[in-house]
Design an enzyme around this catalytic site. Structure first.
Site, short mmCIF file in Angstrom:
data_model
loop_
_atom_site.label_atom_id
_atom_site.label_comp_id
_atom_site.label_asym_id
_atom_site.label_seq_id
_atom_site.Cartn_x
_atom_site.Cartn_y
_atom_site.Cartn_z
N TRP A 176 45.05 48.83 45.05
CA TRP A 176 43.79 48.51 44.36
C TRP A 176 42.97 47.49 45.15
O TRP A 176 41.74 47.59 45.21
CB TRP A 176 44.06 48.04 42.93
CG TRP A 176 44.72 49.14 42.15
CD1 TRP A 176 46.01 49.17 41.70
CD2 TRP A 176 44.14 50.40 41.79
NE1 TRP A 176 46.26 50.37 41.09
CE2 TRP A 176 45.14 51.15 41.12
CE3 TRP A 176 42.88 50.98 41.96
CZ2 TRP A 176 44.91 52.43 40.62
CZ3 TRP A 176 42.65 52.26 41.47
CH2 TRP A 176 43.65 52.97 40.81
N ASP A 197 40.76 40.52 40.35
CA ASP A 197 41.03 41.66 39.47
C ASP A 197 42.36 41.39 38.78
O ASP A 197 43.41 41.36 39.42
CB ASP A 197 41.10 42.94 40.32
CG ASP A 197 41.56 44.16 39.53
OD1 ASP A 197 41.86 44.04 38.33
OD2 ASP A 197 41.62 45.25 40.15
N LYS A 216 45.57 48.43 30.50
CA LYS A 216 46.96 48.12 30.79
C LYS A 216 47.54 47.16 29.75
O LYS A 216 48.49 47.51 29.06
CB LYS A 216 47.08 47.54 32.21
CG LYS A 216 46.72 48.60 33.26
CD LYS A 216 46.73 48.07 34.66
CE LYS A 216 46.25 49.13 35.64
NZ LYS A 216 47.19 50.26 35.80
#
Lengths: 361, 361
Positions: free
Chosen positions: A101, A171, A195
């Protein structure tokens, strides 16, 4: 109805109390005669829902008054573009590459300016967090970017990087609300909610007010300008109302369960059960350097692909779902987010011990 | 539980059967032991949900094989940027201005190239659809853009514009799935689902395959490239899973209720009840030129602002919700989407007749 223990990395397990309340109110929210899914986003009822959600996440995280909280669409992947579009005044930023990511964010930033790799743990399949105490940060960098918890590889920054005075953008998708956080150390914290917070389809961006300006890169879509969203309190156009509502219920659940301090204690306890087992197992082993282990995502392997497959199949049959590792990595991964009860982890460890006794040669 | 009649323009009424099914399955979807909100978007179960949803909307609309169906985030407002970013090869396009949403799309397009106003009904507060039989379309235009049903003003294109061979791009947010449509006449049809299809937080874009290319404008975010989404069957990143699921239930409901032909008949019947009343009322009048009237959104006024306010308050007390006109227009508006039962419109008209008899001087 029978519920499984769901170790999915995201979308992931939600608190059963939250789902029960949502189910009960699906056709008629608090006697108003309609579902939250049917409600005008400009209505008094929805205004209460979104304002309460914002106020609760502010309480939970202790968000200072000079930070805006934005409820946005498009997931973290869209923020990968929004971050440089909103922040790259000098067209240069530093990225720390700790997994897929972070790499995607770095590649997206290259569309808009110079993205510099400051450090990377690619050399050992991202199984550790690189030393970030003295990075080659230059004065013309607009920000330093990290992915704080790496869902796929199971690592977490235990210490924030030394950004040498530069803005930190993080993030936090897979560690969002999992432990107390000092928001004032960041310029921007953002995370997809799917999540550890709520249903898929929203990202929450917490942004220091002075970073929200009209000075975006030319060609920035109106919807990707943080200022558009901030000026309209996330209601520039119709927001993902149901997702905001469920996140709001999760915020209440967190407040009723000890807040982020309470979550941290519970999460440390759960992770310890699993890591202690892995450290003493003769069949299984964790894949991450000990000091960088995530409390949320725990990858492990047997070292034998066939045995890994067998484990995933048999654990599923035992009501332990989604233990297969990420498709780019293999092995197993247990995601043990806030809503995973301790009993789920205990059941997993008992199952692993049993599997070990049957399969250790 | 008591349900109101909800005339909201969006988010809006959903079929009660759909909400009942969703509520029943909230904690345990079809015996899998988890909610759709908790399910990995890469799981077999979710794969069934999204594939069935796509196949059902293809059936309903008769979507030709050379069109892709994309489930995207960000609403129509984000497509206002995506359309020029993906289609403006010559950096020029024609826009027909029939209301606020068409204007917003037009203004957004100006960020990326030359957006030309081809026609407008601004001169009479967008109360009609301009003549589009011979527009000043030039050969270098990449597309012609319309907002097919104008939620705020209550107008609808009954005939598509003569685009002189140019690509037609249409925002159908507020008439999506309300009647049969010939998809092959369009290059791109897209709509936010929160009006006539499902919960807020998704736009469905139906795009002719040859228009999906890598040749986007420089700086197009990866998430806004239609090719990214098409190559990944809308699963480039985590999609709004719950919204896709509810939309899928609505598609099944539509198929079980006569499909788009069945909806058209029901919608024409409902609209006729309301328009006939307005045409014969001595107190109320519709605000739209008869031949351009929408089947979905019906604005009306008494001509007296105080009386309008009284009407809105008293109708709300009678269980008829959200009849206040858009904040930029005033008066009243009844949105009578697919899921509004005929009884709801009958009850509204009876209430209006009663109000008229009590308030006509």
């Amino acid at each position: 109805m029978s519920r499984v223990y769901n170790f999915s990395a995201g979308p992931a397990v939600l608190p059963e109390e939250v789902l029960r309340e949502a189910a009960a109110d699906t056709l008629d929210y608090k006697g108003c005669g309609m579902s939250v899914m049917e409600m005008s986003h400009r209505s008094k009822m929805f205004d209460d829902i979104i304002k309460t959600a914002e106020s609760d996440i502010r309480d939970l995280m202790g968000i200072p008054d000079n930070y805006k909280v934005l409820f946005l669409q498009g997931g973290a992947s869209q923020q990968f573009a929004a971050v440089p579009m909103n922040l790259m005044k000098n067209k240069k930023a530093g990225y720390i590459l700790t997994g897929q990511w972070a790499k995607k964010a770095y590649q997206e930033a290259k569309l808009y300016g110079e993205a510099v790799e400051l450090a990377s743990s690619a050399d050992e399949t991202f199984s550790y967090i690189p030393d970030c105490s003295d990075l080659p940060i230059t004065d013309d960098m607009d920000y330093v970017y990290i992915c704080e918890n790496n869902t796929i590889y199971g690592t977490k920054f235990k210490t924030l990087p030394n950004t040498k005075g530069k803005l930190l953008v993080s993030d936090v998708s897979s560690c969002f609300l999992s432990e107390p956080v000092d928001v004032s150390k960041y310029g921007v914290i953002y995370g997809g909610v799917q999540k550890n917070v709520g249903p898929a389809g929203m990202v929450i961006s917490i942004i220091r007010e002075d970073l929200i300006t009209d000075e975006c890169l030319p060609g920035t879509p109106t919807m990707l300008k943080w200022k558009t969203q901030a000026d309209n309190d996330s209601l520039y156009n119709t927001p993902p109302c149901w997702t905001i509502y469920i996140c709001g219920l999760v915020f209440k659940w967190l407040k009723n369960n000890g807040g982020l301090k309470g979550m941290q204690e519970k999460n440390e306890k759960k992770a310890a059960i699993l890591y202690d087992f892995l450290d003493n197992s003769k069949l299984f082993r964790g894949t991450v350097r000990k000091e960088d282990r995530s409390l949320m995502n725990v990858p492990f392997v047997t070292g034998d692909e066939e045995l890994d497959k067998k484990f995933v199949a048999e654990s599923k049959a035992a009501g332990l779902e989604n233990l297969k590792g990420h498709r780019t990595v293999g092995g197993m991964r247990a995601s043990i987010y806030n809503a995973m009860p301790i009993e789920g982890v205990e059941k997993l460890v008992n199952f692993m011990a049993d599997f070990e006794s049957k399969n250790l040669k």
